[in-house]
Design a protein around this motif. Structure first.
Motif, mmCIF file in Angstrom:
data_model
loop_
_atom_site.group_PDB
_atom_site.id
_atom_site.type_symbol
_atom_site.label_atom_id
_atom_site.label_comp_id
_atom_site.label_asym_id
_atom_site.label_seq_id
_atom_site.Cartn_x
_atom_site.Cartn_y
_atom_site.Cartn_z
ATOM 1 N N HIS A 163 0.857 -1.199 0.000
ATOM 2 C CA HIS A 163 0.000 0.000 0.000
ATOM 3 C C HIS A 163 0.884 1.236 0.000
ATOM 4 N N THR A 164 1.025 1.843 -1.173
ATOM 5 C CA THR A 164 1.761 3.103 -1.279
ATOM 6 C C THR A 164 0.997 4.061 -2.185
ATOM 7 N N HIS A 165 1.481 5.298 -2.223
ATOM 8 C CA HIS A 165 1.020 6.293 -3.192
ATOM 9 C C HIS A 165 2.286 6.951 -3.739
ATOM 10 N N ASP A 180 1.006 2.652 3.412
ATOM 11 C CA ASP A 180 0.273 3.843 2.967
ATOM 12 C C ASP A 180 1.253 4.999 2.792
ATOM 13 N N HIS A 192 -10.615 0.845 0.444
ATOM 14 C CA HIS A 192 -10.211 1.738 1.537
ATOM 15 C C HIS A 192 -11.315 1.679 2.585
ATOM 16 N N THR A 215 -1.655 -1.620 7.636
ATOM 17 C CA THR A 215 -1.112 -0.246 7.629
ATOM 18 C C THR A 215 -1.027 0.331 9.042
ATOM 19 N N HIS A 265 -6.895 -1.226 4.644
ATOM 20 C CA HIS A 265 -6.582 -0.926 6.038
ATOM 21 C C HIS A 265 -7.347 -1.923 6.904
ATOM 22 N N THR A 299 3.458 7.913 1.382
ATOM 23 C CA THR A 299 3.321 8.900 0.319
ATOM 24 C C THR A 299 4.586 9.716 0.131
#
Length: 420
Positions: free
Chosen positions: A66-68, A321, A201, A246, A221, A323
């Motif tokens: 889980h990344t952005h 998560d 999400h 997360t 999550h 960013t």
């Protein structure tokens, strides 16, 4: 940058964590972009570089589930900490395509799989960021009749999986509109028809249950707005979902030892993003009520739900998560090591946490060429001192790193790396 070589590499007498279990004193042969042989007492090919793995452990490259990701510096940063693949969970389509194209071409960056535009109701999360001018407007889904067209548009813009937002505003303290159960179900069905995995999400128990009942493949999550009842835990297990807890992101920038141990660990700090370190230091002196992080949720509830689900067979996937944005509690690469420490603190063994970082996300997202160590798979590999199946922090002592068979030169500081 990367160090390219045409000669094979043979690692001798190394403990191998193959994604599921540890095997002592193995030889591993890398030739080109793949692992070509594994076993005791392999013959060294002519011209091979031979490395002594005694006292060290070889693992699959880590997968942050889980990344952005918005620039190549973040992919470089992730790779420096052993993360060879990132699973991006939503963002601008043009940016996502650019990141994936760069990763396809360059072995000094982590690979990336992308969700592009996530599905949400008109005015739903993250639409409040549009109002603030933080992100550009994006298409939304007003009802189930729009699901097929929305998913088809995501496929055409290059999505590898579909992100669905079920967020009522609990996490940000502002009520937000939600898609109906019928709309979420229609999106899941449309995505599956197109061969896409679906990830929701969900930060609340109600949202998690809605996603599970609609046939979602995974939760981005773990539910964190209160203690999860046994019915929710069992529903996750019986419906075959996976969960990305997360815990690092849910903890936020609060003064927890696990996070500050990252910044102070000499095995990690030289490679960390200086801006993230500065933000973290600034936050140490910030009034607790002003710290960045979700509100209305508690990471202890998320950890409890995730571990109870895991005990019933739900795959856990390690994800941050991350960013890299100013003031955000998590960033690429270094925060992944914090997530693994938090998973162990929540009750997983170090070996189980390592599976959550390698084989489990590869299986969940059908990345059949990585996540394990076996002949024929990609040589995305991480060599560390010691045994991280006993001490998860041994994973921080990286002595060798390969991405698609290319040896990665780890140089510090991160600030010296070229940005796109």
């Amino acid at each position: 940058m990367s160090s390219h070589t045409d000669s094979p590499t043979l690692i001798r007498r190394v403990a191998v964590f193959d994604g599921d279990r540890l095997a002592p004193a193995q030889d591993v042969l890398i030739d080109g972009p793949t692992i070509t042989a594994l076993g005791p007492h392999l013959d060294a090919p002519a011209g091979a570089t031979v490395l002594d793995g005694t006292g060290r452990t070889l693992l699959p490259g880590l997968i942050d589930a889980h990344t952005h990701t918005t620039d190549t510096a973040q992919l470089r940063q992730a790779l420096l900490f052993g993360v060879t693949t990132e699973l991006d969970m939503g963002g601008a389509a043009e940016t996502a395509r650019r990141m994936r194209a760069a990763a396809d071409e360059r072995d000094d960056l982590a690979d990336v799989r992308v969700a592009t535009t996530g599905a949400t109701a008109p005015g739903g999360h993250p639409g409040q960021l549009v109002e603030l001018g933080m992100i550009a407007p994006f298409p939304t889904v007003a009802g189930p009749g729009e699901a097929d067209a929305f998913v088809a548009a995501r496929v055409s813009e290059g999505a590898d999986h579909l992100k669905i937002f079920i967020e009522d505003g609990t996490a940000i303290g502002k009520p937000l509109p939600l898609m109906s159960t019928e709309t979420v179900s229609a999106l899941v069905n449309a995505a599956h028809e197109q061969g896409l995995r679906t990830v929701a999400h969900t930060l609340t128990r109600t949202a998690a249950r809605q996603a599970i009942d609609c046939g979602i493949d995974g939760l981005a999550h773990s539910p964190a707005d209160g203690p999860s009842d046994q019915a929710l835990v069992e529903a996750a297990a019986s419906n075959g979902v996976f969960v990305v807890p997360t815990l690092t992101a849910l903890t936020g920038m609060t003064p927890v030892p696990a996070e500050y141990a990252l910044a102070d660990d000499p095995r990690l700090r030289p490679y960390a993003d200086p801006q993230w370190l500065a933000d973290l230091e600034e936050n140490r002196t910030t009034d607790p009520g002003q710290r960045v992080g979700p509100v209305g949720v508690d990471p202890r509830h998320a950890a409890d739900a995730a571990v109870r689900m895991f005990r019933l067979g739900v795959p856990l996937l390690a994800g941050t998560d991350g960013t890299g944005g100013h003031g955000h509690p998590t960033t690429h690469g270094i925060s992944f090591h914090g997530e693994l420490a938090l998973l162990v603190a929540a009750g997983l063994t170090p070996a189980q946490a390592l599976t959550a970082a390698t084989a489990a996300p590869a299986d969940a997202f059908a990345l059949s060429d990585r996540g394990r160590i076996a002949p024929g798979l990609r040589a995305d590999l991480l060599l560390v001192e010691g045994d991280p199946t006993r001490d998860i922090t041994a994973l921080r002592d990286i002595v060798g790193l390969w991405r698609r068979g290319t040896a990665v030169e780890r140089t510090a500081p991160f600030a010296a790396q070229a940005r796109e």
